[in-house]
Design a protein around this motif. Structure first.
Motif, mmCIF file in Angstrom:
data_model
loop_
_atom_site.group_PDB
_atom_site.id
_atom_site.type_symbol
_atom_site.label_atom_id
_atom_site.label_comp_id
_atom_site.label_asym_id
_atom_site.label_seq_id
_atom_site.Cartn_x
_atom_site.Cartn_y
_atom_site.Cartn_z
ATOM 1 N N ALA A 76 0.836 -1.205 0.000
ATOM 2 C CA ALA A 76 0.000 0.000 0.000
ATOM 3 C C ALA A 76 0.872 1.258 0.000
ATOM 4 N N GLU A 87 -2.677 -1.984 -4.247
ATOM 5 C CA GLU A 87 -3.782 -2.330 -3.351
ATOM 6 C C GLU A 87 -3.503 -3.648 -2.640
ATOM 7 N N ARG A 92 -4.700 -5.336 1.401
ATOM 8 C CA ARG A 92 -5.269 -5.123 2.738
ATOM 9 C C ARG A 92 -5.216 -6.409 3.565
ATOM 10 N N VAL A 106 -4.232 4.567 -3.441
ATOM 11 C CA VAL A 106 -4.508 3.324 -2.721
ATOM 12 C C VAL A 106 -4.720 3.628 -1.236
#
Length: 166
Positions: free
Chosen positions: A104, A109, A111, A131
């Motif tokens: 990030a 991207e 997570r 992002v």
């Protein structure tokens, strides 16, 4: 701890500060004096994150998973090198630290760490035209290490809270 001749002959070498002892370990010098290296704590660990380091002393390997803080290692330690002062005693002073290799931070991207964090210590803040960036809440982090292994770039390390404040 410095390496003494007696310590060297007993297989006790200088302790690496990046190595993490099991939860509720007594202070390092006393730990090495008291731990018999029997391996009972390794066998008792349900997530199997405790391994024997060179020299036979137990350490936590977060690449194998996260600590559930079940206390089975403490119960198995007959030498009392692992012990809780009381039920409210913190297992250790570890917190997650997100490094520069975080995807990030590099505009990609990802997570994963936020998705696996059961305490919501890592959340993501949307970024206009970019992002979402990780937000780390140290107060929520238990130091379980669950976010370290799934990170695709190895950007997360478990650090002692004392080291982080220096």
């Amino acid at each position: 701890m410095s390496t003494s001749r007696r310590g060297f002959l007993r297989g006790r070498f200088r302790f690496d500060p990046d190595v993490q002892r099991p939860p509720w370990a007594i202070p390092e010098g006393a730990f090495e004096d008291q731990c018999t290296r029997c391996g009972d704590c390794l066998k008792a660990c349900p997530p199997a994150i405790l391994v024997a380091a060179p020299g036979g002393y137990p350490v936590v390997d977060f690449s194998r998973g996260e600590c559930s803080f079940c206390g089975d290692c403490v119960a198995a330690c007959k030498a009392q090198a692992l012990r809780r002062a009381d039920d409210a005693a913190a297992p250790w002073q570890l917190k997650a630290a997100i490094g520069d290799t975080c995807l990030a931070h590099r505009g990609v991207e990802c997570r994963v760490c936020g998705e696996v964090c059961g305490e919501a210590a890592i959340r993501f803040r949307p970024s206009r035209g970019g992002v979402a960036q990780p937000l780390f809440d140290a107060a929520r982090c238990t130091g379980c290490g669950g976010c370290q292994a799934p990170c695709p770039t190895g950007a997360i390390a478990m650090k002692n809270e004392v080291e982080m404040s220096v």
